[in-house]
Design an enzyme around this catalytic site. Structure first.
Site, PDB file in Angstrom:
ATOM      1  N   GLY A   1      73.756  73.165  13.141  1.00  0.00           N
ATOM      2  CA  GLY A   1      72.439  73.219  13.729  1.00  0.00           C
ATOM      3  C   GLY A   1      72.364  73.932  15.001  1.00  0.00           C
ATOM      4  CD  GLN A   2      76.408  76.781  18.870  1.00  0.00           C
ATOM      5  OE1 GLN A   2      77.249  76.830  18.269  1.00  0.00           O
ATOM      6  NE2 GLN A   2      76.323  77.420  20.032  1.00  0.00           N
TER       7      GLN A   2
ATOM      8  CG  HIS B   1      73.592  73.762  24.092  1.00  0.00           C
ATOM      9  ND1 HIS B   1      73.929  74.994  23.284  1.00  0.00           N
ATOM     10  CD2 HIS B   1      72.727  73.066  23.088  1.00  0.00           C
ATOM     11  CE1 HIS B   1      73.307  74.908  22.103  1.00  0.00           C
ATOM     12  NE2 HIS B   1      72.660  73.869  21.904  1.00  0.00           N
TER      13      HIS B   1
ATOM     14  CG  ASN C   1      74.358  70.317  17.131  1.00  0.00           C
ATOM     15  OD1 ASN C   1      74.807  69.417  16.561  1.00  0.00           O
ATOM     16  ND2 ASN C   1      73.062  70.421  17.618  1.00  0.00           N
TER      17      ASN C   1
ATOM     18  CG  ASP D   1      65.881  70.335  24.005  1.00  0.00           C
ATOM     19  OD1 ASP D   1      67.073  70.859  23.520  1.00  0.00           O
ATOM     20  OD2 ASP D   1      64.814  70.904  23.673  1.00  0.00           O
ATOM     21  CB  ILE D   2      61.641  73.885  25.572  1.00  0.00           C
ATOM     22  CG1 ILE D   2      60.431  74.168  25.949  1.00  0.00           C
ATOM     23  CG2 ILE D   2      62.131  74.559  24.186  1.00  0.00           C
ATOM     24  CD1 ILE D   2      60.330  75.765  26.031  1.00  0.00           C
TER      25      ILE D   2
ATOM     26  CG  HIS E   1      71.546  68.454  22.245  1.00  0.00           C
ATOM     27  ND1 HIS E   1      70.578  68.951  22.250  1.00  0.00           N
ATOM     28  CD2 HIS E   1      72.546  69.363  21.754  1.00  0.00           C
ATOM     29  CE1 HIS E   1      70.569  70.070  21.231  1.00  0.00           C
ATOM     30  NE2 HIS E   1      71.640  70.320  21.086  1.00  0.00           N
TER      31      HIS E   1
HETATM   32  P1  5GP Z   1      71.116  73.638  19.315  1.00  0.00           P
HETATM   33  O1  5GP Z   1      70.190  73.543  18.211  1.00  0.00           O
HETATM   34  O2  5GP Z   1      71.611  74.973  19.629  1.00  0.00           O
HETATM   35  O3  5GP Z   1      72.188  72.565  19.376  1.00  0.00           O
HETATM   36  O4  5GP Z   1      70.217  73.295  20.600  1.00  0.00           O
HETATM   37  C1  5GP Z   1      69.517  74.171  21.284  1.00  0.00           C
HETATM   38  C2  5GP Z   1      68.480  73.358  22.138  1.00  0.00           C
HETATM   39  O5  5GP Z   1      67.828  74.280  22.983  1.00  0.00           O
HETATM   40  C3  5GP Z   1      67.046  72.902  21.084  1.00  0.00           C
HETATM   41  O6  5GP Z   1      67.300  71.411  21.344  1.00  0.00           O
HETATM   42  C4  5GP Z   1      65.899  73.612  21.629  1.00  0.00           C
HETATM   43  O7  5GP Z   1      64.788  72.873  21.907  1.00  0.00           O
HETATM   44  C5  5GP Z   1      66.470  73.996  22.975  1.00  0.00           C
HETATM   45  N1  5GP Z   1      65.739  75.262  23.544  1.00  0.00           N
HETATM   46  C6  5GP Z   1      65.454  76.328  22.954  1.00  0.00           C
HETATM   47  N2  5GP Z   1      64.989  77.096  23.921  1.00  0.00           N
HETATM   48  C7  5GP Z   1      64.749  76.521  24.922  1.00  0.00           C
HETATM   49  C8  5GP Z   1      64.124  76.962  26.147  1.00  0.00           C
HETATM   50  O8  5GP Z   1      63.287  78.032  26.232  1.00  0.00           O
HETATM   51  N3  5GP Z   1      64.020  76.340  27.261  1.00  0.00           N
HETATM   52  C9  5GP Z   1      64.761  74.806  27.211  1.00  0.00           C
HETATM   53  N4  5GP Z   1      64.518  74.017  28.266  1.00  0.00           N
HETATM   54  N5  5GP Z   1      65.152  74.629  25.942  1.00  0.00           N
HETATM   55  C10 5GP Z   1      65.294  75.384  24.941  1.00  0.00           C
END
Ligand code: 5GP
Ligand code: ZN
Length: 114
Positions: free
Chosen positions: A93-94, A100, A87, A30-31, A102
């Protein structure tokens, strides 16, 4: 999907630090890591949310958990523990609408989540 961030990572259009890959599943760091280990496990097939998972995706979703298990084990967290979270939707929080998982480990994770 042309405008999907994670499809672009699958295609190689956006770089990512890969942790696992096979024909159907990809995992990368995760970034914006929220723990010493924070991996995202995704299917190579575009599925927007849990609501879009179909019966014939069941094996694919199971393979995501097998990848999560392998990543946690290789990082040394199999015994100490790790959290997997998927999520679904804005209120949960998606932010990226390609499912995906986590995988978080390496610090004490509180419960319930915020
Ligand atoms: P969500 O909030 O949808 O459950 O999780 C999305 C995740 O994707 C977040 O934890 C966010 O940090 C990660 N993310 C968003 N953009 C990028 C990216 O460009 N590269 C990577 N490796 N992770 C990303
Ligand atoms: Zn996608």
């Amino acid at each position: 999907m042309n405008d999907c961030l994670f499809c672009k990572i699958i295609n190689g259009d956006i770089p990512a630090e890969k942790l696992y890959e096979d024909d159907e599943v990809l995992a990368f760091k995760d970034i914006n890591a929220q723990a010493p280990l924070h991996a995202l496990v995704i299917p190579k097939k575009h599925i927007a949310t849990i609501n879009d998972i179909q019966t014939n995706d069941a094996e694919l979703i199971g393979k995501m958990y097998l990848a999560a298990k392998q990543i946690a084990n290789e990082a040394g967290y199999a015994d100490t523990g790790y959290r997997t979270v998927m999520n679904c939707g804005k209120s949960a929080g998606q932010t990226v609408f390609h499912v995906h998982l986590h995988v978080l480990a390496g610090r004490d994770l509180s419960w319930p989540p915020g």
